[in-house]
Write a protein that holds these residues in place. Structure first.
Motif, mmCIF file in Angstrom:
data_model
loop_
_atom_site.group_PDB
_atom_site.id
_atom_site.type_symbol
_atom_site.label_atom_id
_atom_site.label_comp_id
_atom_site.label_asym_id
_atom_site.label_seq_id
_atom_site.Cartn_x
_atom_site.Cartn_y
_atom_site.Cartn_z
ATOM 1 N N ILE A 6 1.014 -1.133 0.238
ATOM 2 C CA ILE A 6 0.039 -0.073 0.035
ATOM 3 C C ILE A 6 0.971 1.331 0.000
ATOM 4 O O ILE A 6 1.684 1.406 0.768
ATOM 5 C CB ILE A 6 -0.995 0.190 1.316
ATOM 6 N N PHE A 7 0.639 2.070 -0.739
ATOM 7 C CA PHE A 7 1.481 3.260 -0.896
ATOM 8 C C PHE A 7 0.599 4.455 -0.522
ATOM 9 O O PHE A 7 -0.811 4.738 -0.700
ATOM 10 C CB PHE A 7 1.780 3.686 -2.233
ATOM 11 N N THR A 12 5.324 10.298 -1.372
ATOM 12 C CA THR A 12 5.536 9.085 -1.370
ATOM 13 C C THR A 12 5.704 8.712 -2.855
ATOM 14 O O THR A 12 6.913 8.566 -3.389
ATOM 15 C CB THR A 12 4.646 8.037 -0.662
ATOM 16 N N LEU A 13 4.521 8.555 -3.502
ATOM 17 C CA LEU A 13 4.599 8.672 -5.046
ATOM 18 C C LEU A 13 5.166 9.904 -5.828
ATOM 19 O O LEU A 13 5.777 9.946 -6.741
ATOM 20 C CB LEU A 13 3.425 8.033 -5.663
ATOM 21 N N PHE A 14 4.632 10.977 -4.941
ATOM 22 C CA PHE A 14 4.812 12.486 -5.656
ATOM 23 C C PHE A 14 5.305 13.374 -4.825
ATOM 24 O O PHE A 14 5.458 13.050 -3.462
ATOM 25 C CB PHE A 14 3.549 12.972 -5.985
ATOM 26 N N GLY A 201 8.982 13.284 1.730
ATOM 27 C CA GLY A 201 7.994 14.375 2.316
ATOM 28 C C GLY A 201 8.681 15.341 3.086
ATOM 29 O O GLY A 201 9.720 15.788 2.697
ATOM 30 N N ILE A 202 7.878 15.722 4.106
ATOM 31 C CA ILE A 202 8.855 16.772 5.190
ATOM 32 C C ILE A 202 9.288 16.181 6.283
ATOM 33 O O ILE A 202 10.406 16.748 6.917
ATOM 34 C CB ILE A 202 7.540 17.536 5.573
ATOM 35 N N ALA A 203 8.950 15.074 6.829
ATOM 36 C CA ALA A 203 9.495 14.397 8.184
ATOM 37 C C ALA A 203 10.938 13.858 7.835
ATOM 38 O O ALA A 203 11.086 13.308 6.658
ATOM 39 C CB ALA A 203 8.495 13.468 8.780
#
Length: 234
Positions: A6-7, A12-14, A201-203
Motif C-alpha cells: 500500500i502506498f 511518497t509517489l509524488f 516528504g517533510i518528516a
C-alpha cells in the motif's frame, strides 16, 4: 513474505514540496483575492509560507485531510462554509501537476511483476488521487484506490488499510505500508502490517525511524528491500 504493498500518495509517489507547494500558494492567493498580506496570514493558519513555498513540520497540509485543512482556514474566512471550501480545494487539487519521485510506471510494473497487489491509500480526496494517477499514467497499476472520502476513514486510522487487505484477500501481516508521514506509519502498525518510511516528504528519518521497519531515501529502493526479505527463486 510479502503479498501486497500500500502506498501513500503525496510525499511518497509524488514529491511533496514540488507538488503541493504550488497548490498551497495558489489556494491562498485565490482565497486572499490577490492580497499578499492576507495570503501570508492564511498561510500561518496552515503552517505554510506562500512566498518561499515552504511547510512547517506540523503543517496539516502534510498528512491531514482537505476537510481538516479547511477547518484551520475557516476562522480567517468570514462567510465561507466548510463544504464549499473543501470543494474548492479538491477542484484545485485535481488540476495539480504531480511531480513523480521516481519514474512510476517502471517501478510499479516491476512490483506487479513480482506478483504483488498494489494499493493507494491517501488522505487526499479520491477524485484528485485518481486524477494524479492518471496524469502519471499509472491508474491501471493499482488494484485499490481510497481517499479520505471513500468510505473507509482516514489515516492514522488503520481502517482504509484493512479495507484494502479484505478487498485483495491478503493477510495484513503480508502487506507493506509505504509512506512519508507518521500518519502512514501509525496506520500501518495499527493494521498489523510492515511499515516502510521514505524521505520524500517533510518528516526526517529521526522522526520516522522508530515507527518503521526500514527508512528508504525514496520508493526507488523498495523493490530491493522486498527482494532481500523474500529472495526470488533462482
Amino acid at each position: 513474505m510479502i503479498d501486497a504493498v500500500i502506498f501513500d500518495k503525496d510525499g511518497t509517489l509524488f514529491d511533496f514540496r514540488r507538488t503541493w507547494g504550488v497548490w498551497s500558494a495558489r489556494l491562498l492567493a485565490d482565497l486572499a483575492g490577490g492580497d499578499a498580506a492576507r495570503a501570508m496570514d492564511l498561510g500561518r493558519a496552515i503552517g505554510f509560507d506562500p512566498l518561499r513555498q515552504t511547510f512547517a513540520p506540523d503543517s496539516p497540509v502534510i498528512a491531514d485531510t482537505a476537510e481538516t485543512v479547511a477547518r484551520y482556514l475557516l476562522p480567517r474566512l468570514p462567510g465561507a462554509d466548510l463544504a464549499g471550501l473543501v470543494a474548492q480545494m479538491n477542484a484545485l487539487a485535481e488540476r495539480v501537476e504531480p511531480a513523480e519521485v521516481v519514474p512510476l510506471a517502471p517501478l510499479l510494473a516491476g512490483l506487479r511483476g513480482r506478483g504483488l497487489r498494489l494499493g493507494l491509500v491517501t488522505n487526499d480526496a479520491e477524485a484528485p488521487a485518481r486524477a494524479h494517477l492518471a496524469a502519471a499514467g499509472v491508474t491501471g497499476m493499482f488494484d485499490f484506490v481510497a481517499g479520505f472520502d471513500s468510505g473507509h476513514g482516514a489515516k492514522p486510522d488503520p481502517a482504509p488499510l484493512l479495507a484494502f487487505a479484505r478487498a485483495q484477500a491478503v493477510a495484513p501481516a503480508r502487506v507493506v505500508m509505504v509512506g512519508d508521514s507518521l500518519h502512514d506509519l501509525y496506520a500501518g502498525r495499527a493494521a498489523g502490517m510492515r511499515t516502510v518510511a521514505v524521505l520524500t516528504g517533510i518528516a526526517g528519518a529521526e522522526d520516522l525511524a522508530p515507527h518503521a521497519d526500514t527508512v528508504l531515501p525514496d520508493i526507488g529502493a523498495l523493490a530491493g528491500w522486498i527482494d532481500r526479505l523474500a529472495p526470488l527463486p533462482a
